[in-house]
Motif scaffolding. Structure first.
Motif, PDB file in Angstrom:
ATOM      1  N   CYS A 158      13.194   5.806  -5.401  1.00 60.23           N
ATOM      2  CA  CYS A 158      11.928   6.216  -4.800  1.00 60.23           C
ATOM      3  C   CYS A 158      11.790   7.728  -4.915  1.00 60.23           C
ATOM      4  O   CYS A 158      12.673   8.478  -4.499  1.00 60.23           O
ATOM      5  CB  CYS A 158      11.874   5.787  -3.330  1.00 60.23           C
ATOM      6  N   GLY A 162       9.614   5.147  -8.865  1.00 62.74           N
ATOM      7  CA  GLY A 162       8.276   5.054  -8.297  1.00 62.74           C
ATOM      8  C   GLY A 162       8.342   5.238  -6.787  1.00 62.74           C
ATOM      9  O   GLY A 162       9.196   5.967  -6.285  1.00 62.74           O
ATOM     10  N   ILE A 163       7.476   4.540  -6.069  1.00 65.85           N
ATOM     11  CA  ILE A 163       7.426   4.609  -4.602  1.00 65.85           C
ATOM     12  C   ILE A 163       7.930   3.281  -4.048  1.00 65.85           C
ATOM     13  O   ILE A 163       7.430   2.216  -4.439  1.00 65.85           O
ATOM     14  CB  ILE A 163       5.996   4.878  -4.099  1.00 65.85           C
ATOM     15  N   CYS A 164       8.925   3.322  -3.148  1.00 63.10           N
ATOM     16  CA  CYS A 164       9.520   2.090  -2.598  1.00 63.10           C
ATOM     17  C   CYS A 164       8.578   1.421  -1.582  1.00 63.10           C
ATOM     18  O   CYS A 164       7.596   2.028  -1.133  1.00 63.10           O
ATOM     19  CB  CYS A 164      10.873   2.386  -1.953  1.00 63.10           C
ATOM     20  N   LYS A 165       8.932   0.198  -1.217  1.00 63.66           N
ATOM     21  CA  LYS A 165       8.096  -0.564  -0.296  1.00 63.66           C
ATOM     22  C   LYS A 165       7.999   0.098   1.075  1.00 63.66           C
ATOM     23  O   LYS A 165       6.969   0.014   1.733  1.00 63.66           O
ATOM     24  CB  LYS A 165       8.616  -2.001  -0.167  1.00 63.66           C
ATOM     25  N   ASP A 166       9.050   0.794   1.530  1.00 60.36           N
ATOM     26  CA  ASP A 166       9.021   1.459   2.821  1.00 60.36           C
ATOM     27  C   ASP A 166       8.072   2.656   2.822  1.00 60.36           C
ATOM     28  O   ASP A 166       7.427   2.945   3.826  1.00 60.36           O
ATOM     29  CB  ASP A 166      10.426   1.925   3.238  1.00 60.36           C
ATOM     30  N   CYS A 167       7.999   3.372   1.708  1.00 61.12           N
ATOM     31  CA  CYS A 167       7.148   4.553   1.620  1.00 61.12           C
ATOM     32  C   CYS A 167       5.701   4.213   1.273  1.00 61.12           C
ATOM     33  O   CYS A 167       4.808   5.041   1.470  1.00 61.12           O
ATOM     34  CB  CYS A 167       7.709   5.532   0.601  1.00 61.12           C
ATOM     35  N   THR A 168       5.463   3.018   0.753  1.00 59.33           N
ATOM     36  CA  THR A 168       4.113   2.614   0.391  1.00 59.33           C
ATOM     37  C   THR A 168       3.268   2.317   1.619  1.00 59.33           C
ATOM     38  O   THR A 168       2.074   2.586   1.650  1.00 59.33           O
ATOM     39  CB  THR A 168       4.144   1.365  -0.525  1.00 59.33           C
ATOM     40  N   SER A 169       3.920   1.792   2.658  1.00 61.31           N
ATOM     41  CA  SER A 169       3.156   1.395   3.857  1.00 61.31           C
ATOM     42  C   SER A 169       2.867   2.535   4.778  1.00 61.31           C
ATOM     43  O   SER A 169       3.258   3.605   4.701  1.00 61.31           O
ATOM     44  CB  SER A 169       3.906   0.314   4.620  1.00 61.31           C
ATOM     45  N   LYS A 220       9.633   9.464  -3.360  1.00 61.20           N
ATOM     46  CA  LYS A 220       9.183  10.025  -2.089  1.00 61.20           C
ATOM     47  C   LYS A 220      10.354  10.235  -1.120  1.00 61.20           C
ATOM     48  O   LYS A 220      10.539  11.315  -0.592  1.00 61.20           O
ATOM     49  CB  LYS A 220       8.129   9.124  -1.460  1.00 61.20           C
ATOM     50  N   CYS A 221      11.165   9.190  -0.899  1.00 65.44           N
ATOM     51  CA  CYS A 221      12.284   9.312   0.051  1.00 65.44           C
ATOM     52  C   CYS A 221      13.622   9.560  -0.644  1.00 65.44           C
ATOM     53  O   CYS A 221      14.642   9.729   0.018  1.00 65.44           O
ATOM     54  CB  CYS A 221      12.375   8.079   0.950  1.00 65.44           C
TER      55      CYS A 221
END
Length: 125
Positions: A86, A118-125, A88-89
Motif C-alpha cells: 500500500c 496501490g491502495i489497500c482495502k483499509d486505506c480505501t475506506s 498510503k500506509c
C-alpha cells in the motif's frame, strides 16, 4: 538442526506473528520489547528465513520485508505467492487469494515473486 531459542528470537517472532503483515527491519526494531541492534535483527530474520519460518519480500525500492509464512503451521513453506504494498500506509501483506496472470506461449513459470502496488482495502475506506 534444532536452534536454540532466545528472548530476542522469541520477541522478533512474536512481533511478526501479531502484525500479520510483512515488516521491515526498522519497523520490527521499533516494535520489539527487548534491547536489540540492527545486525542482530537481520541475523535473526535471516535465520528464520533459512529455517522456513518467514519469507523475504524485496520491494521495488530494494528494501527487505519479512513475514511469517502463510502456511507455516502446515509445514508448507512457500514464497510463491503475490504480495500487495500500500502506497498510503506503506504496509506489505501476503495475498491469500489466487491472483490470475498469464505468460506468453512457450514460457513456463516455476517461481513467483511479485508485489502489486496501490491502495489497500483499509486505506480505501
Amino acid at each position: 538442526m534444532k536452534r536454540r531459542s532466545t528472548p530476542t528470537k522469541e520477541a522478533i517472532l512474536e512481533v511478526l506473528i501479531k502484525s500479520g503483515k510483512a515488516m521491515s527491519r526498522e519497523t520490527i526494531e521499533k516494535s520489539v520489547t527487548v534491547d536489540v541492534d540492527r545486525a542482530t535483527i537481520y541475523r535473526v530474520l535471516n535465520t528464520f528465513y533459512d529455517d522456513g519460518l518467514v519469507h523475504k519480500i524485496v520491494a521495488e525500492d530494494g528494501k527487505q520485508y519479512f513475514a511469517v509464512c502463510i502456511r507455516c503451521e502446515e509445514k508448507i513453506h512457500s514464497d510463491n505467492h503475490f504480495h500487495f504494498r500500500c502506497t498510503k500506509c506503506e504496509t506489505i501483506e501476503c495475498l491469500t487469494e489466487t491472483v490470475q496472470f498469464s505468460v506468453p506461449s512457450g514460457y513456463s513459470v516455476t517461481s513467483v515473486n511479485c508485489i502489486l502496488t496501490g491502495i489497500c482495502k483499509d486505506c480505501t475506506s
